[in-house]
Design a protein around this motif. Structure first.
Motif, PDB file in Angstrom:
ATOM      1  N   TYR A   1       0.970  -1.492   0.058  1.00 19.89           N
ATOM      2  CA  TYR A   1       0.411  -0.049  -0.129  1.00 19.89           C
ATOM      3  C   TYR A   1       0.640   1.000  -0.058  1.00 19.89           C
ATOM      4  O   TYR A   1       0.807   2.271  -0.956  1.00 19.89           O
ATOM      5  N   ALA A   2       1.934   1.579   1.132  1.00 14.32           N
ATOM      6  CA  ALA A   2       2.496   2.115   0.641  1.00 14.32           C
ATOM      7  C   ALA A   2       3.609   2.816   0.073  1.00 14.32           C
ATOM      8  O   ALA A   2       3.903   4.373  -0.750  1.00 14.32           O
ATOM      9  N   GLU A   3       3.551   0.999  -1.226  1.00 16.90           N
ATOM     10  CA  GLU A   3       4.586   1.421  -2.867  1.00 16.90           C
ATOM     11  C   GLU A   3       3.402   2.375  -3.343  1.00 16.90           C
ATOM     12  O   GLU A   3       3.605   3.128  -4.540  1.00 16.90           O
ATOM     13  N   THR A   4       1.976   1.901  -3.528  1.00 20.26           N
ATOM     14  CA  THR A   4       1.030   1.778  -4.963  1.00 20.26           C
ATOM     15  C   THR A   4       0.187   3.113  -3.841  1.00 20.26           C
ATOM     16  O   THR A   4      -0.001   3.912  -5.582  1.00 20.26           O
ATOM     17  N   GLY A   5      -0.151   3.517  -3.400  1.00 22.59           N
ATOM     18  CA  GLY A   5      -1.231   4.602  -2.746  1.00 22.59           C
ATOM     19  C   GLY A   5      -2.294   3.758  -3.082  1.00 22.59           C
ATOM     20  O   GLY A   5      -3.296   4.762  -2.982  1.00 22.59           O
ATOM     21  N   SER A   6      -2.676   2.419  -3.350  1.00 15.57           N
ATOM     22  CA  SER A   6      -3.949   2.157  -3.624  1.00 15.57           C
ATOM     23  C   SER A   6      -4.418   1.034  -3.020  1.00 15.57           C
ATOM     24  O   SER A   6      -3.747  -0.031  -2.907  1.00 15.57           O
ATOM     25  N   LEU A   7      -5.560   0.837  -2.323  1.00 18.84           N
ATOM     26  CA  LEU A   7      -5.515  -0.862  -1.868  1.00 18.84           C
ATOM     27  C   LEU A   7      -6.138  -1.021  -2.512  1.00 18.84           C
ATOM     28  O   LEU A   7      -5.846  -2.318  -2.543  1.00 18.84           O
ATOM     29  N   THR A   8      -6.506  -0.442  -3.945  1.00 17.43           N
ATOM     30  CA  THR A   8      -7.405  -1.655  -4.954  1.00 17.43           C
ATOM     31  C   THR A   8      -6.113  -2.924  -5.906  1.00 17.43           C
ATOM     32  O   THR A   8      -6.300  -4.423  -5.180  1.00 17.43           O
ATOM     33  N   ARG A   9      -4.880  -1.998  -5.311  1.00 18.69           N
ATOM     34  CA  ARG A   9      -3.515  -2.856  -5.976  1.00 18.69           C
ATOM     35  C   ARG A   9      -3.050  -3.264  -5.107  1.00 18.69           C
ATOM     36  O   ARG A   9      -2.168  -4.510  -6.007  1.00 18.69           O
ATOM     37  N   ALA A  10      -3.359  -3.132  -3.895  1.00 18.43           N
ATOM     38  CA  ALA A  10      -2.272  -4.235  -2.761  1.00 18.43           C
ATOM     39  C   ALA A  10      -3.253  -5.291  -2.535  1.00 18.43           C
ATOM     40  O   ALA A  10      -2.740  -6.358  -2.199  1.00 18.43           O
ATOM     41  N   TYR A  11      -4.403  -4.855  -3.044  1.00 16.70           N
ATOM     42  CA  TYR A  11      -5.328  -6.124  -2.688  1.00 16.70           C
ATOM     43  C   TYR A  11      -5.026  -7.419  -3.867  1.00 16.70           C
ATOM     44  O   TYR A  11      -5.055  -8.523  -3.837  1.00 16.70           O
TER      45      TYR A  11
END
Length: 240
Positions: free
Chosen positions: A163-173
């Motif tokens: 999440y820290a790297e992408t800034g997106s919950l969707t991408r982290a999921y």
């Protein structure tokens, strides 16, 4: 341009300055997102001291017309972001659809023992270890919401780094194999922002926040997320 204030007629100088700037915001001379002149420049423009200017800006901030960003200046508040809450609620998609750049900023992350409401939401026993993500969501760099998201462990171990790297919950999921997720429930209440919340959202003391508690599931119906967020009330319009 220099402006002449009315003197000796019972009109307080700072209020005249606030009224003049408010009129420029209302007419579009100062557009949403625009940066105001510095205190020194405004003091020169209105032929007053900086303390008087500071009082005028404080009045505009209290009314939600401008916001102060530490180290950056004072900006005209943008129009409220229309925020629809439905089966698929994604901050990044909502902000992008409104023509704004979205970003989720991870403030801190740690493992905690689930308190009763978190345990109930995630369908876990109270005291079960869960991952807590403290984050802030921004649109065009303006803080919209801040809160804590709780995720079950060990399923989402390492989620905070993604999440820290992408800034997106969707991408982290997605990196954890969750290609889609759905909103199970949403509860909304309102109150005055606490000092820490006001600081995170760049709100003047006494401003209101909308408190949203939500629960999300994966496509198979397993609970994957419980979140409690505070939204700056005058920066969003919720549509349920």
């Amino acid at each position: 341009m220099n402006a002449v204030l009315q003197r000796g007629q019972g009109l307080i100088a700072w209020r005249q300055i606030a009224d003049a700037l408010e009129a420029e915001i209302a007419t579009g001379a100062l557009r949403p997102g625009a940066k105001l002149a510095t205190e020194a420049q405004l003091a020169t423009r209105f032929a007053v001291n900086r303390h008087t200017v500071r009082r005028a800006l404080a009045a505009l901030t209290e009314r939600g017309l401008v916001r102060s960003a530490q180290g950056s200046g004072t900006f005209v508040e943008a129009a409220p972001l229309r925020y629809p809450i439905g089966p698929r609620t994604r901050f990044s998609e909502i902000a992008t659809a409104a023509g704004r750049e979205a970003w989720g900023r991870l403030l801190e992350a740690h493992t905690v023992l689930a308190e009763p409401w978190v345990a109930e939401a995630l369908e876990l026993a109270p005291g079960t270890p869960v991952l807590a993500l403290h984050s802030r969501h921004e649109a065009d760099g303006v803080p919209i919401s801040a809160g804590v998201t709780y995720l079950p462990l060990p399923r989402f171990a390492g989620f905070d780094r993604l999440y820290a790297e992408t800034g997106s919950l969707t991408r982290a999921y997605a990196a954890h194999g969750v290609t889609d997720y759905l909103r199970r429930s949403t509860q909304i209440s309102a109150r005055i922002a606490e000092p820490a919340e006001a600081a995170q959202l760049a709100l003047a003391p006494g401003r209101a926040v909308l408190v949203i508690e939500s629960v999300n599931t994966d496509a198979e119906g397993a609970v994957i997320q419980a979140t409690r967020s505070c939204f700056a009330a005058d920066r969003v319009t919720l549509s349920v």
